[in-house]
Design a protein around this motif. Structure first.
Motif, mmCIF file in Angstrom:
data_model
loop_
_atom_site.group_PDB
_atom_site.id
_atom_site.type_symbol
_atom_site.label_atom_id
_atom_site.label_comp_id
_atom_site.label_asym_id
_atom_site.label_seq_id
_atom_site.Cartn_x
_atom_site.Cartn_y
_atom_site.Cartn_z
ATOM 1 N N ILE A 112 7.973 18.403 29.773
ATOM 2 C CA ILE A 112 6.908 18.327 28.475
ATOM 3 C C ILE A 112 5.929 18.265 29.171
ATOM 4 C CG2 ILE A 112 6.632 15.776 27.195
ATOM 5 C CD1 ILE A 112 9.246 14.818 27.514
ATOM 6 N N GLU A 143 7.363 9.682 28.204
ATOM 7 C CA GLU A 143 8.098 8.951 27.099
ATOM 8 C C GLU A 143 8.647 8.757 26.670
ATOM 9 O OE1 GLU A 143 7.015 5.320 29.125
ATOM 10 O OE2 GLU A 143 8.019 5.946 31.488
ATOM 11 N N TYR A 185 8.770 11.255 23.371
ATOM 12 C CA TYR A 185 9.615 12.418 23.804
ATOM 13 C C TYR A 185 11.041 12.564 24.400
ATOM 14 C CZ TYR A 185 5.248 14.037 21.488
ATOM 15 O OH TYR A 185 3.847 14.128 20.761
ATOM 16 N N ALA A 186 10.413 11.987 25.720
ATOM 17 C CA ALA A 186 11.717 11.905 25.798
ATOM 18 C C ALA A 186 13.414 11.522 25.756
ATOM 19 C CB ALA A 186 11.893 11.283 27.473
ATOM 20 N N ALA A 243 16.958 12.301 25.834
ATOM 21 C CA ALA A 243 16.654 12.722 27.562
ATOM 22 C C ALA A 243 16.294 11.846 28.646
ATOM 23 C CB ALA A 243 16.160 13.846 27.827
ATOM 24 N N THR A 244 16.046 11.924 29.963
ATOM 25 C CA THR A 244 15.314 11.039 30.905
ATOM 26 C C THR A 244 13.915 11.648 31.164
ATOM 27 O OG1 THR A 244 17.569 10.137 31.328
ATOM 28 C CG2 THR A 244 15.089 9.887 33.258
ATOM 29 N N LEU A 245 13.229 10.567 31.256
ATOM 30 C CA LEU A 245 11.741 11.243 31.959
ATOM 31 C C LEU A 245 12.054 11.072 33.601
ATOM 32 C CD1 LEU A 245 8.835 12.616 30.666
ATOM 33 C CD2 LEU A 245 8.063 10.955 31.405
ATOM 34 N N LEU A 269 11.605 17.245 31.784
ATOM 35 C CA LEU A 269 12.373 16.514 31.124
ATOM 36 C C LEU A 269 13.947 16.505 32.098
ATOM 37 C CD1 LEU A 269 13.041 15.110 28.835
ATOM 38 C CD2 LEU A 269 13.445 16.994 27.727
#
Length: 201
Positions: free
Chosen positions: A4, A137, A139-140, A145-147, A199
């Motif tokens: 990202i 964060e 966008y994650a 998902a997880t950053l 990501l």
């Protein structure tokens, strides 16, 4: 590996502790010698301001040229431009008062600046990185998902310290300028960065 890329911006303000002034004096006469002589008298009236403690004369530039009307020389104009830095803001009113009393052709300022903007820049950079992380964060989360860790960081644009502008100059030598409210103003330092994050699913 999915990445990202986000941009972040941040700014920080603190009161200016120095003031920049630009001043010009001009004299017009029939001859070059008379114009320069008259300019010298104007500069002599301004000299008490230029020699005050807490003031630095950054440069002085002189210009002398003919005055024309059509194809005929009708006189001569002599001018001197000065760039000044007030390092003691407590002296600003007195400096401006004396300068205005000497009747300059132009006076611009004060423009508030920082003697040492490094601390303000570091805070702006910290806020820029935090902004970029917050965006990443977001966008994650949107992607469920997880950053992950930061991979790369670069400046997105040149940071700058814009200056606050106010125009003006209290002594017997010139007008009382205290009512103009020429107090130090906040100087904003900005920073922008581009970050790349991992990501993680």
């Amino acid at each position: 590996m999915t990445e990202i890329v986000t941009e972040g911006s941040g700014w920080y303000e603190q009161l200016g502790d120095r003031a920049e002034l630009d001043v010009s004096f001009t004299a017009v006469a029939r001859t070059r010698s008379d114009a320069v002589r008259d300019l010298g008298r104007r500069m002599a009236a301004a000299e008490p301001a230029l020699t005050r403690p807490g003031l630095q004369v950054r440069h002085r530039r002189m210009r002398v040229h003919n005055e024309w009307r059509g194809n005929k020389v009708i006189g001569c104009r002599a001018a001197e431009d000065l760039a000044l830095l007030v390092t003691d803001v407590g002296e600003l009113d007195a400096v401006l008062s004396t300068l205005v009393g000497a009747e300059p052709t132009d006076l611009h300022g004060p423009r508030w600046v920082l003697d040492d903007p490094a601390a303000a820049l570091r805070e702006a950079q910290k806020r820029a990185v935090a902004d970029a992380r917050t965006r990443a964060e977001g966008y994650a989360v949107a992607l469920d998902a997880t950053l992950g860790p930061l991979l790369r960081l670069s400046e997105a644009a040149e940071h700058a310290a814009p200056m606050a502008y106010r125009m003006a100059a209290a002594e017997a030598a010139g007008p009382d300028v205290r009512a103009l409210g020429l107090e130090p103003e906040p100087v904003r330092v900005t920073a922008r960065c581009t970050t790349t994050w991992v990501l993680e699913p």
